[in-house]
Design a protein around this motif. Structure first.
Motif, PDB file in Angstrom:
ATOM      1  N   GLU A 182      49.166  49.396  55.736  1.00  0.00           N
ATOM      2  CA  GLU A 182      49.520  50.491  56.790  1.00  0.00           C
ATOM      3  C   GLU A 182      50.199  51.571  55.938  1.00  0.00           C
ATOM      4  N   ARG A 183      50.296  52.879  56.614  1.00  0.00           N
ATOM      5  CA  ARG A 183      50.609  54.048  56.121  1.00  0.00           C
ATOM      6  C   ARG A 183      52.297  53.940  55.618  1.00  0.00           C
ATOM      7  N   GLY A 184      52.268  54.627  54.428  1.00  0.00           N
ATOM      8  CA  GLY A 184      53.695  54.619  53.752  1.00  0.00           C
ATOM      9  C   GLY A 184      53.472  53.370  53.027  1.00  0.00           C
ATOM     10  N   ARG A 185      52.604  52.400  52.608  1.00  0.00           N
ATOM     11  CA  ARG A 185      52.927  51.235  51.885  1.00  0.00           C
ATOM     12  C   ARG A 185      51.673  51.203  51.011  1.00  0.00           C
ATOM     13  N   ILE A 186      51.859  50.388  49.812  1.00  0.00           N
ATOM     14  CA  ILE A 186      50.995  50.343  48.933  1.00  0.00           C
ATOM     15  C   ILE A 186      50.344  48.690  49.185  1.00  0.00           C
ATOM     16  N   GLY A 187      48.984  48.695  49.141  1.00  0.00           N
ATOM     17  CA  GLY A 187      48.393  47.222  49.216  1.00  0.00           C
ATOM     18  C   GLY A 187      47.799  46.934  47.881  1.00  0.00           C
ATOM     19  N   ILE A 188      48.098  45.950  47.257  1.00  0.00           N
ATOM     20  CA  ILE A 188      47.614  45.671  45.772  1.00  0.00           C
ATOM     21  C   ILE A 188      46.356  44.405  46.188  1.00  0.00           C
ATOM     22  N   PHE A 189      45.335  44.632  45.886  1.00  0.00           N
ATOM     23  CA  PHE A 189      44.347  43.417  45.955  1.00  0.00           C
ATOM     24  C   PHE A 189      44.115  42.967  44.605  1.00  0.00           C
ATOM     25  N   ASN A 190      44.657  41.555  44.361  1.00  0.00           N
ATOM     26  CA  ASN A 190      44.211  40.793  43.186  1.00  0.00           C
ATOM     27  C   ASN A 190      43.053  40.270  43.275  1.00  0.00           C
ATOM     28  N   ARG A 191      41.864  40.712  42.919  1.00  0.00           N
ATOM     29  CA  ARG A 191      40.550  40.383  43.365  1.00  0.00           C
ATOM     30  C   ARG A 191      40.455  40.919  44.869  1.00  0.00           C
ATOM     31  N   SER A 192      39.305  41.232  45.280  1.00  0.00           N
ATOM     32  CA  SER A 192      39.148  41.977  46.576  1.00  0.00           C
ATOM     33  C   SER A 192      37.741  41.378  47.226  1.00  0.00           C
ATOM     34  N   TYR A 193      37.247  42.588  48.094  1.00  0.00           N
ATOM     35  CA  TYR A 193      35.892  42.558  48.618  1.00  0.00           C
ATOM     36  C   TYR A 193      34.805  42.609  47.690  1.00  0.00           C
ATOM     37  N   TYR A 194      35.251  42.983  46.294  1.00  0.00           N
ATOM     38  CA  TYR A 194      34.036  43.077  45.409  1.00  0.00           C
ATOM     39  C   TYR A 194      33.735  41.698  44.866  1.00  0.00           C
ATOM     40  N   GLU A 195      34.569  40.853  45.271  1.00  0.00           N
ATOM     41  CA  GLU A 195      34.076  39.434  44.771  1.00  0.00           C
ATOM     42  C   GLU A 195      32.765  38.809  45.638  1.00  0.00           C
ATOM     43  N   GLU A 196      32.449  39.580  46.610  1.00  0.00           N
ATOM     44  CA  GLU A 196      31.398  39.547  47.523  1.00  0.00           C
ATOM     45  C   GLU A 196      30.110  40.001  46.888  1.00  0.00           C
ATOM     46  N   VAL A 197      30.403  40.635  45.848  1.00  0.00           N
ATOM     47  CA  VAL A 197      28.959  41.194  44.995  1.00  0.00           C
ATOM     48  C   VAL A 197      29.089  40.864  43.611  1.00  0.00           C
ATOM     49  N   LEU A 198      30.286  39.839  43.327  1.00  0.00           N
ATOM     50  CA  LEU A 198      30.369  39.526  41.927  1.00  0.00           C
ATOM     51  C   LEU A 198      30.147  38.059  41.982  1.00  0.00           C
ATOM     52  N   VAL A 199      31.320  37.187  42.232  1.00  0.00           N
ATOM     53  CA  VAL A 199      31.169  35.563  42.092  1.00  0.00           C
ATOM     54  C   VAL A 199      30.119  35.169  43.036  1.00  0.00           C
ATOM     55  N   VAL A 200      29.905  35.747  44.350  1.00  0.00           N
ATOM     56  CA  VAL A 200      28.827  35.386  45.292  1.00  0.00           C
ATOM     57  C   VAL A 200      27.386  35.732  44.481  1.00  0.00           C
ATOM     58  N   ARG A 201      27.440  36.884  43.864  1.00  0.00           N
ATOM     59  CA  ARG A 201      26.198  37.034  43.428  1.00  0.00           C
ATOM     60  C   ARG A 201      25.647  36.410  42.123  1.00  0.00           C
ATOM     61  N   VAL A 202      26.850  35.904  41.330  1.00  0.00           N
ATOM     62  CA  VAL A 202      26.525  35.005  40.244  1.00  0.00           C
ATOM     63  C   VAL A 202      26.013  33.567  40.564  1.00  0.00           C
ATOM     64  N   HIS A 203      26.660  33.083  41.671  1.00  0.00           N
ATOM     65  CA  HIS A 203      26.677  31.748  42.246  1.00  0.00           C
ATOM     66  C   HIS A 203      26.123  31.937  43.483  1.00  0.00           C
ATOM     67  N   GLU A 204      24.941  32.179  43.796  1.00  0.00           N
ATOM     68  CA  GLU A 204      24.277  32.310  45.049  1.00  0.00           C
ATOM     69  C   GLU A 204      24.299  31.327  46.103  1.00  0.00           C
ATOM     70  N   HIS A 205      24.709  30.007  45.589  1.00  0.00           N
ATOM     71  CA  HIS A 205      24.640  29.105  46.505  1.00  0.00           C
ATOM     72  C   HIS A 205      26.023  29.257  47.555  1.00  0.00           C
ATOM     73  N   ILE A 206      26.970  30.098  47.083  1.00  0.00           N
ATOM     74  CA  ILE A 206      28.143  30.534  47.972  1.00  0.00           C
ATOM     75  C   ILE A 206      27.725  31.335  49.229  1.00  0.00           C
ATOM     76  N   LEU A 207      26.657  31.926  48.989  1.00  0.00           N
ATOM     77  CA  LEU A 207      25.987  32.731  49.961  1.00  0.00           C
ATOM     78  C   LEU A 207      25.513  31.965  51.108  1.00  0.00           C
ATOM     79  N   GLU A 208      25.285  30.743  50.998  1.00  0.00           N
ATOM     80  CA  GLU A 208      24.783  29.949  51.951  1.00  0.00           C
ATOM     81  C   GLU A 208      25.916  29.326  52.811  1.00  0.00           C
ATOM     82  N   ARG A 209      27.180  29.143  52.280  1.00  0.00           N
ATOM     83  CA  ARG A 209      28.242  28.975  53.113  1.00  0.00           C
ATOM     84  C   ARG A 209      28.675  30.102  54.281  1.00  0.00           C
TER      85      ARG A 209
END
Length: 300
Positions: free
Chosen positions: A126-153
């Motif tokens: 929210e405004r005034g704050r810092i959010g730190i994503f230790n891994r993030s929505y990019y996992e959806e195009v990284l680990v899910v891309r490398v291991h496509e069977h995850i996409l089935e779930r």
């Protein structure tokens, strides 16, 4: 050293690792062992980092008080690249009240019943704050891309699981970040660029030290088999989502002291450009403060 001179020096070291146009980006052009010619001992590096974190703490205190902007720090890397340690050291002096850290593990059943960005959007700062994503929505195009069977779930209707799905997801992420920046969220994305050789060395150190055994998982060794696939996925992700408003920083990660200095420098540079200041009070508020002072003065 004057503040402006320090900022000029920061920019000199940050610029080589900043990616704002991904079209011609190639990961092989970035050396994981690069230090920009800097050589220093651990003590000197720690002292320099402390100065940077103190400056950062001052800026982020004003960010919290001003309550206008928010800051999202995204960290992506292979295992043992030092995400946890970098977050710990760089953010060590920051007011915990204004900082939120989220580490995204395997999605829950509830997560899988929503779109791929849902669980991440719930955790945005929210405004005034810092959010730190230790891994993030990019996992959806990284680990899910490398291991496509995850996409089935993820229960997507079959017509929407095509060969274009990764390009489509990168397109969605880029537009998601564009939207966030227009709402006052500053997005800084860090890929800690670790070499395969250095990863092996760090894994071996974890195996050699009993106090590090808890950090080791046999799945870490298994994932090394997909190193080339991951590098391709990282390259495509950076290429498809780097922009001026949401840049990527490909930070050399073979030398932890240099990684931490660059990450701290990037954040300092970004918040300094906001020209943050503590909120000014109006005449009515000043009158309230004077009344409060008078009341306290009379109090025994």
């Amino acid at each position: 050293m004057a503040r402006k001179e320090i900022l000029n020096r920061i920019e000199k070291y940050v610029d080589p690792f900043r990616i704002t146009k991904g079209k011609r980006f190639k990961l092989k052009d970035f050396d994981p062992g690069d230090t920009c010619g800097l050589t220093m001992g651990k003590g000197e590096a720690a002292e320099l980092l402390q100065r940077g974190t103190e400056w950062l703490a001052e800026e982020l205190d004003m960010l919290y008080a001003q309550d206008r902007w928010s800051l999202l720090l995204v960290f992506q890397a292979m295992d043992a690249a030092g995400k946890d340690g970098t977050i710990k050291h760089v953010m060590s002096g920051v007011n915990p009240q204004g900082c939120q850290v989220f580490s995204f593990k395997q999605p829950s059943q509830e997560d899988l019943n929503h779109d791929f960005l849902w669980r991440y959007s719930k955790c945005l700062p929210e405004r005034g704050r810092i959010g730190i994503f230790n891994r993030s929505y990019y996992e959806e195009v990284l680990v899910v891309r490398v291991h496509e069977h995850i996409l089935e779930r993820q229960k997507l209707p079959p017509p929407f699981v095509s060969k274009r799905i990764w390009d489509e997801r990168l397109f969605d992420i880029a537009h998601f970040e564009d939207y966030l920046t227009r709402q006052g969220t500053i997005i800084l994305k860090f890929f800690l660029n670790l070499s395969r050789k250095e990863q092996k060395k760090r894994f071996m150190e974890r195996l050699d030290r009993p106090d590090k055994h808890w950090k080791f998982s046999t799945s870490d060794v298994h994932e090394r088999k997909f190193w080339g696939d991951y590098m391709h996925a990282f390259e495509e992700a950076i290429r498809g989502t780097a922009s001026r408003h949401a840049p990527w920083y490909v930070v050399p990660a073979d030398n932890k002291w240099f990684t931490r200095l660059i990450v701290a420098a990037v954040i300092v540079e970004a918040v300094e450009k906001l020209n943050l200041a503590y909120p000014r009070i109006d005449a009515e508020k000043k009158k309230e403060l004077q009344t409060a002072r008078a009341a306290l003065s009379r109090d025994k």
